[in-house]
Design an enzyme around this catalytic site. Structure first.
Site, PDB file in Angstrom:
ATOM      1  N   GLY A   7       0.888  -1.116  -0.045  1.00 44.48           N
ATOM      2  CA  GLY A   7      -0.102   0.093   0.059  1.00 44.48           C
ATOM      3  C   GLY A   7       0.895   1.321   0.107  1.00 44.48           C
ATOM      4  O   GLY A   7       1.970   1.345   0.552  1.00 44.48           O
ATOM      5  N   ALA A   8       0.349   2.254  -0.660  1.00 46.78           N
ATOM      6  CA  ALA A   8       1.061   3.595  -0.648  1.00 46.78           C
ATOM      7  C   ALA A   8      -0.141   4.644   0.014  1.00 46.78           C
ATOM      8  O   ALA A   8      -0.124   5.589  -0.218  1.00 46.78           O
ATOM      9  CB  ALA A   8       1.503   4.034  -1.821  1.00 46.78           C
ATOM     10  N   GLY A   9      -0.637   3.887   1.256  1.00 48.87           N
ATOM     11  CA  GLY A   9      -1.610   5.259   1.808  1.00 48.87           C
ATOM     12  C   GLY A   9      -0.770   5.761   2.846  1.00 48.87           C
ATOM     13  O   GLY A   9       0.173   6.156   2.839  1.00 48.87           O
ATOM     14  N   VAL A  11       0.003   5.528   5.972  1.00 52.61           N
ATOM     15  CA  VAL A  11       1.144   4.712   6.912  1.00 52.61           C
ATOM     16  C   VAL A  11       2.106   4.136   5.775  1.00 52.61           C
ATOM     17  O   VAL A  11       3.227   4.710   5.884  1.00 52.61           O
ATOM     18  CB  VAL A  11       0.457   3.581   7.759  1.00 52.61           C
ATOM     19  N   GLY A  12       1.803   3.324   5.045  1.00 54.94           N
ATOM     20  CA  GLY A  12       2.793   2.503   4.089  1.00 54.94           C
ATOM     21  C   GLY A  12       3.371   3.641   3.197  1.00 54.94           C
ATOM     22  O   GLY A  12       4.746   3.528   3.080  1.00 54.94           O
ATOM     23  N   ASN A 103      -3.012  -2.823  13.867  1.00 54.86           N
ATOM     24  CA  ASN A 103      -3.369  -2.609  15.273  1.00 54.86           C
ATOM     25  C   ASN A 103      -3.841  -3.873  15.951  1.00 54.86           C
ATOM     26  O   ASN A 103      -4.376  -4.728  15.200  1.00 54.86           O
ATOM     27  CB  ASN A 103      -4.517  -1.469  15.222  1.00 54.86           C
ATOM     28  N   LYS A 186       0.906  -0.527  23.160  1.00 53.49           N
ATOM     29  CA  LYS A 186       0.255   0.398  22.156  1.00 53.49           C
ATOM     30  C   LYS A 186      -1.391  -0.021  22.217  1.00 53.49           C
ATOM     31  O   LYS A 186      -2.373   0.740  21.949  1.00 53.49           O
ATOM     32  CB  LYS A 186       0.687   0.040  20.822  1.00 53.49           C
ATOM     33  N   GLU A 268     -12.033  -0.538  12.654  1.00 51.68           N
ATOM     34  CA  GLU A 268     -11.177  -1.569  13.364  1.00 51.68           C
ATOM     35  C   GLU A 268     -11.712  -1.900  14.593  1.00 51.68           C
ATOM     36  O   GLU A 268     -10.883  -2.375  15.605  1.00 51.68           O
ATOM     37  CB  GLU A 268      -9.596  -1.086  13.318  1.00 51.68           C
TER      38      GLU A 268
END
Length: 311
Positions: A7-9, A11-12, A103, A186, A268
């Site tokens: 992915g290139a969203g 985060v990634g 997560n 976390k 999520e």
């Protein structure tokens, strides 16, 4: 060392772009729509730590993966993991290391069942980032930390080597000998923040302003008790920081759980709240804040599904 960033969203895309900026060999695994955006406008990051503009980032779609990569960084939403695993499966070889940044904890089991536990490291990230309408990644706070480690705490040469490459990039890299401890810490933190945001439909500052910050700290205490039951009690400094965040006057903090709800998107919640509630089965009474927050999130998902069916 060849990296495949799934992915290139937000985060990634952020961590991958920083790796490219540092000179690492990075390919992004993307879907057709994102591929079209990358061809048209490149991959762009706006951050207080410095902007990044990659005019022609290497990218590939699942059907075009031609062989294994050394490291696969997975930062998808937890509910997308089953489909995402299939998309990057052709990139997994005998020596591939998978670094998940999802997560919760359920993903470790799913990845291990699909690819073998030996390939799956522990990992987490701390960042707040989003995509705008044009596909630009907006980094909206100062945190940009990526943590990884062997799940058995062995501090292998493999993890040390990956850490050295990551450390060249313009984000904070930590190689942890206690990665499961850090992942649990976390998890319970985002469950407490996200749970109280969702339950109150308000930011932390707004919750504090009406005098009920104790609901958030009580929720954190419930989550911490579950982690302790499983052998991962939050460390004192971590607990103090969490309580400080949950009682901060004027804080605009809202977790992605609430932000996703406010835009009518899937959440999520099952992976963050539901799994934690299940992990604490028999420990909490019927009036626990975690149980009520989870029920609230589940009711939202039922309503969202009903609206989707009737649309």
């Amino acid at each position: 060392m060849r990296f495949l960033v799934v992915g290139a969203g937000a985060v990634g895309g952020y961590f991958g772009a920083r790796l490219v900026e540092s000179g690492a060999d990075v390919t992004f695994l993307v879907r057709p729509g994102r591929a079209a955006q990358l061809r048209k406008a490149g991959l762009n990051v706006r951050s207080t730590h410095g902007d990044v503009s990659l005019t022609a980032p290497q990218h590939v779609m699942s059907a075009d993966i031609s062989g294994p990569y050394d490291v696969i960084i997975v930062g998808c939403k937890a509910y997308d993991l089953p489909a995402t695993m299939e998309s990057f499966a052709p990139a997994v070889g005998e020596r591939t290391a998978i670094v998940p940044l999802l997560n919760g904890m359920r993903h470790l089991t799913l990845l291990g069942e699909r690819f073998g536990d030996a390939r799956v490291l522990g990992g987490l990230c701390m960042i707040s980032a989003t995509l705008d309408a044009a596909g630009t990644i907006l980094h909206v706070n100062d945190l940009h930390t990526l943590v990884l480690g062997d799940r058995d705490g062995s501090q292998s040469a493999r993890v040390a080597g990956i850490g050295r490459v990551l450390a060249r990039a313009k984000f904070e890299t930590q190689v942890s000998a206690a990665i499961l401890q850090e992942m649990w810490e976390k998890w319970i933190f985002i469950a407490a923040v996200g749970g109280i945001n969702v339950l109150m439909r308000a930011s932390i500052g707004d919750i504090v302003a009406v005098g009920v910050s104790d609901l958030g700290t009580h929720l954190y205490a419930e989550c911490a008790a579950i982690a302790t039951h499983h052998g991962f009690p939050p460390r004192d400094a971590v607990r103090e920081r969490a309580q400080g965040v949950l009682t901060a006057q004027g804080s605009p903090l809202t977790a992605s759980l609430l932000r996703d709800m406010e835009r009518g998107a899937p959440t999520e919640s099952e992976h963050i709240l539901g799994d934690l509630l299940e992990s604490g089965a028999g420990m909490l009474d019927a009036r626990s804040v975690l149980r009520i927050a989870t029920a609230h999130a589940r009711a939202y998902e039922v309503r969202r599904a009903r609206k989707g069916t009737s649309a």
